[in-house]
Design a protein around this motif. Structure first.
Motif, PDB file in Angstrom:
ATOM      1  N   CYS A 167       0.819  -1.216   0.000  1.00 19.72           N
ATOM      2  CA  CYS A 167       0.000   0.000   0.000  1.00 19.72           C
ATOM      3  C   CYS A 167       0.850   1.262   0.000  1.00 19.72           C
ATOM      4  CB  CYS A 167      -0.934   0.001   1.208  1.00 19.72           C
ATOM      5  SG  CYS A 167      -0.088  -0.001   2.815  1.00 19.72           S
ATOM      6  N   GLY A 168       2.055   1.164  -0.496  1.00 23.10           N
ATOM      7  CA  GLY A 168       2.965   2.301  -0.416  1.00 23.10           C
ATOM      8  C   GLY A 168       2.731   3.363  -1.456  1.00 23.10           C
ATOM      9  N   PRO A 169       3.341   4.532  -1.277  1.00 25.66           N
ATOM     10  CA  PRO A 169       3.264   5.613  -2.255  1.00 25.66           C
ATOM     11  C   PRO A 169       3.931   5.207  -3.568  1.00 25.66           C
ATOM     12  CG  PRO A 169       4.127   6.374  -0.153  1.00 25.66           C
ATOM     13  CD  PRO A 169       4.140   4.892  -0.094  1.00 25.66           C
ATOM     14  N   LEU A 170       3.490   5.837  -4.647  1.00 25.08           N
ATOM     15  CA  LEU A 170       4.057   5.591  -5.973  1.00 25.08           C
ATOM     16  C   LEU A 170       4.728   6.854  -6.491  1.00 25.08           C
ATOM     17  CD1 LEU A 170       1.091   3.723  -7.746  1.00 25.08           C
ATOM     18  CD2 LEU A 170       3.002   2.709  -6.468  1.00 25.08           C
ATOM     19  N   VAL A 171       5.815   6.677  -7.226  1.00 25.69           N
ATOM     20  CA  VAL A 171       6.447   7.765  -7.965  1.00 25.69           C
ATOM     21  C   VAL A 171       6.031   7.601  -9.424  1.00 25.69           C
ATOM     22  CG1 VAL A 171       8.588   8.932  -8.563  1.00 25.69           C
ATOM     23  CG2 VAL A 171       8.398   7.738  -6.363  1.00 25.69           C
ATOM     24  N   LEU A 172       5.339   8.601  -9.955  1.00 28.58           N
ATOM     25  CA  LEU A 172       4.760   8.511 -11.294  1.00 28.58           C
ATOM     26  C   LEU A 172       5.395   9.521 -12.242  1.00 28.58           C
ATOM     27  CD1 LEU A 172       0.956   8.386 -10.358  1.00 28.58           C
ATOM     28  CD2 LEU A 172       2.524   6.458 -10.663  1.00 28.58           C
ATOM     29  N   ALA A 173       5.410   9.157 -13.531  1.00 26.66           N
ATOM     30  CA  ALA A 173       5.876  10.068 -14.577  1.00 26.66           C
ATOM     31  C   ALA A 173       5.131   9.742 -15.875  1.00 26.66           C
ATOM     32  CB  ALA A 173       7.386   9.936 -14.780  1.00 26.66           C
ATOM     33  N   ARG A 174       5.317  10.596 -16.856  1.00 26.42           N
ATOM     34  CA  ARG A 174       4.656  10.342 -18.150  1.00 26.42           C
ATOM     35  C   ARG A 174       5.345   9.211 -18.900  1.00 26.42           C
ATOM     36  NH1 ARG A 174       5.229  15.481 -17.562  1.00 26.42           N
ATOM     37  NH2 ARG A 174       6.947  15.692 -19.034  1.00 26.42           N
ATOM     38  N   GLU A 175       6.639   9.061 -18.666  1.00 22.31           N
ATOM     39  CA  GLU A 175       7.426   8.041 -19.357  1.00 22.31           C
ATOM     40  C   GLU A 175       8.520   7.554 -18.426  1.00 22.31           C
ATOM     41  OE1 GLU A 175      10.370  11.213 -21.631  1.00 22.31           O
ATOM     42  OE2 GLU A 175       8.641  10.387 -22.690  1.00 22.31           O
ATOM     43  N   PRO A 176       9.080   6.389 -18.683  1.00 21.76           N
ATOM     44  CA  PRO A 176      10.135   5.870 -17.804  1.00 21.76           C
ATOM     45  C   PRO A 176      11.333   6.820 -17.724  1.00 21.76           C
ATOM     46  CG  PRO A 176       9.314   4.149 -19.254  1.00 21.76           C
ATOM     47  CD  PRO A 176       8.714   5.431 -19.748  1.00 21.76           C
ATOM     48  N   LEU A 177      11.868   6.982 -16.526  1.00 26.29           N
ATOM     49  CA  LEU A 177      13.058   7.796 -16.288  1.00 26.29           C
ATOM     50  C   LEU A 177      14.072   6.952 -15.526  1.00 26.29           C
ATOM     51  CD1 LEU A 177      11.311  11.073 -15.003  1.00 26.29           C
ATOM     52  CD2 LEU A 177      12.237  10.686 -17.296  1.00 26.29           C
ATOM     53  N   ASP A 178      15.349   7.114 -15.887  1.00 23.04           N
ATOM     54  CA  ASP A 178      16.387   6.356 -15.191  1.00 23.04           C
ATOM     55  C   ASP A 178      16.533   6.811 -13.742  1.00 23.04           C
ATOM     56  OD1 ASP A 178      16.945   4.811 -17.412  1.00 23.04           O
ATOM     57  OD2 ASP A 178      18.466   6.188 -18.161  1.00 23.04           O
ATOM     58  N   ASP A 179      16.481   8.126 -13.518  1.00 23.54           N
ATOM     59  CA  ASP A 179      16.484   8.670 -12.167  1.00 23.54           C
ATOM     60  C   ASP A 179      15.897  10.075 -12.233  1.00 23.54           C
ATOM     61  OD1 ASP A 179      18.603  10.726 -12.496  1.00 23.54           O
ATOM     62  OD2 ASP A 179      19.940   9.003 -12.722  1.00 23.54           O
ATOM     63  N   LEU A 180      15.825  10.735 -11.103  1.00 23.26           N
ATOM     64  CA  LEU A 180      15.152  12.037 -11.026  1.00 23.26           C
ATOM     65  C   LEU A 180      16.125  13.198 -10.899  1.00 23.26           C
ATOM     66  CD1 LEU A 180      12.244  11.002  -8.657  1.00 23.26           C
ATOM     67  CD2 LEU A 180      12.139  11.365 -11.126  1.00 23.26           C
ATOM     68  N   THR A 181      17.394  12.955 -11.152  1.00 18.60           N
ATOM     69  CA  THR A 181      18.390  14.022 -11.090  1.00 18.60           C
ATOM     70  C   THR A 181      17.986  15.165 -12.021  1.00 18.60           C
ATOM     71  OG1 THR A 181      20.126  12.396 -10.641  1.00 18.60           O
ATOM     72  CG2 THR A 181      20.820  14.590 -11.363  1.00 18.60           C
ATOM     73  N   GLY A 182      17.954  16.372 -11.470  1.00 19.16           N
ATOM     74  CA  GLY A 182      17.624  17.541 -12.265  1.00 19.16           C
ATOM     75  C   GLY A 182      16.153  17.720 -12.567  1.00 19.16           C
ATOM     76  N   ARG A 183      15.292  16.887 -12.008  1.00 24.66           N
ATOM     77  CA  ARG A 183      13.861  16.928 -12.316  1.00 24.66           C
ATOM     78  C   ARG A 183      13.077  17.707 -11.257  1.00 24.66           C
ATOM     79  NH1 ARG A 183      13.372  14.590 -17.537  1.00 24.66           N
ATOM     80  NH2 ARG A 183      14.861  12.869 -17.664  1.00 24.66           N
ATOM     81  N   THR A 184      11.853  18.085 -11.640  1.00 24.90           N
ATOM     82  CA  THR A 184      10.907  18.698 -10.715  1.00 24.90           C
ATOM     83  C   THR A 184       9.867  17.660 -10.324  1.00 24.90           C
ATOM     84  OG1 THR A 184      11.185  20.916 -11.648  1.00 24.90           O
ATOM     85  CG2 THR A 184       9.161  20.493 -10.413  1.00 24.90           C
ATOM     86  N   VAL A 185       9.682  17.474  -9.019  1.00 27.04           N
ATOM     87  CA  VAL A 185       8.768  16.450  -8.515  1.00 27.04           C
ATOM     88  C   VAL A 185       7.712  17.105  -7.627  1.00 27.04           C
ATOM     89  CG1 VAL A 185       8.563  14.309  -7.198  1.00 27.04           C
ATOM     90  CG2 VAL A 185      10.614  14.728  -8.585  1.00 27.04           C
TER      91      VAL A 185
END
Length: 270
Positions: free
Chosen positions: A80-98
């Motif tokens: 039942c944990g939280p999910l990290v979602l995006a429009r497309e697969p990402l290798d990691d979130l470096t430099g991204r806005t979440v």
């Protein structure tokens, strides 16, 4: 006596507390109810206005001087944990806005532990219901979601980059501690409050139809099938009693957070 209670309008809370809120628990006081999302109660509880309040486990280090953890009524579990979602697969979130639903939520604390090696460039606190549409529209590179979003995110054309519950369980073997019920010290007897909450939960399990209209009237997601899934996932044996595994999960989360310098240290529950 009047009991001030703050819980979220989410189906798991309205299911658990329906009987208490509506005066159906013998011997319990009249309830003055406030509905607020947990990102609001995490901060609102600091001023001590509520006798019983639902908060994130991640907020406990700032609240335990004035509140005591009840061993019932909260949201813990597996799968039942939280999910990290995006429009497309990402290798990691470096430099991204979440986009995240609150900066003292358990979801965000888990996210910070999970993403420590590759932290995003920017975090934006966004109302929960705006996160998935915002990611789908490109306003955010990724979003951290909770609750019924795990059942509906595909409708927005989104993909799950990570299930933080699976990550946590795989790493610790423990359930994920999401939401806690706290009793204000000096105004509520924790043992009595525990009896009231457990009696309310038992009534909900015995007669689930009794709370049906109340739950739907307050749910953000109105589809009965989604509401049913939500309750079945978040209301479980840990809601009735944290037990050793539930307390160990809280200790593990808060211990790791303190060791990483993310929260103040707290005295272990076990």
């Amino acid at each position: 006596m009047e009991l001030t209670l703050a819980v979220s309008p989410c189906p798991n809370d309205t299911f658990v507390f329906h009987a208490l809120i509506h005066g159906l628990v013998p011997g319990a006081p009249r309830v003055n109810l406030t509905f607020a999302d947990v990102d609001v109660t995490n901060t609102a509880a600091l001023d001590g206005r509520f006798d019983l309040v639902k908060v994130s486990y991640a907020a406990l280090p700032w609240l335990l001087d004035d509140y005591e953890l009840l061993h019932c009524g909260g949201a813990l579990g597996r799968g039942c944990g939280p999910l990290v979602l995006a429009r497309e697969p990402l290798d990691d979130l470096t430099g991204r806005t979440v986009a995240v639903p609150g900066d003292r939520t358990t979801a965000y604390l888990l996210f910070r532990l999970w993403s420590a090696a590759h932290p995003p460039a920017r975090i934006e606190v966004v109302p929960f219901h705006e996160i998935m549409p915002g990611v789908a529209a490109g306003r955010y590179d990724a979003g951290l979601v909770i609750h019924e979003a795990r059942f509906t995110y595909q409708r927005y054309g989104l993909t799950a980059l990570a299930d933080l519950g699976e990550w946590w369980e795989g790493d610790t073997g423990l359930p994920i501690p999401l939401g806690a019920i706290l009793a204000k010290k000096g105004t509520v007897d924790p043992a009595q409050a525990t009896e009231w909450v457990r009696a309310s939960l038992r009534q909900a399990w015995l007669d689930p139809a009794a709370s049906h209209d109340f739950i739907l009237a307050n749910a953000q997601e109105m589809e009965p099938a989604v509401v049913k899934q939500h309750i079945e996932l978040y209301v479980n044996e840990f809601t009735l009693d944290l037990g050793q595994d539930g307390l160990a999960a809280a200790d593990a989360l808060l211990g790791r957070a303190a060791a990483a310098g993310l929260t103040p240290p707290v005295k272990p529950f076990l």
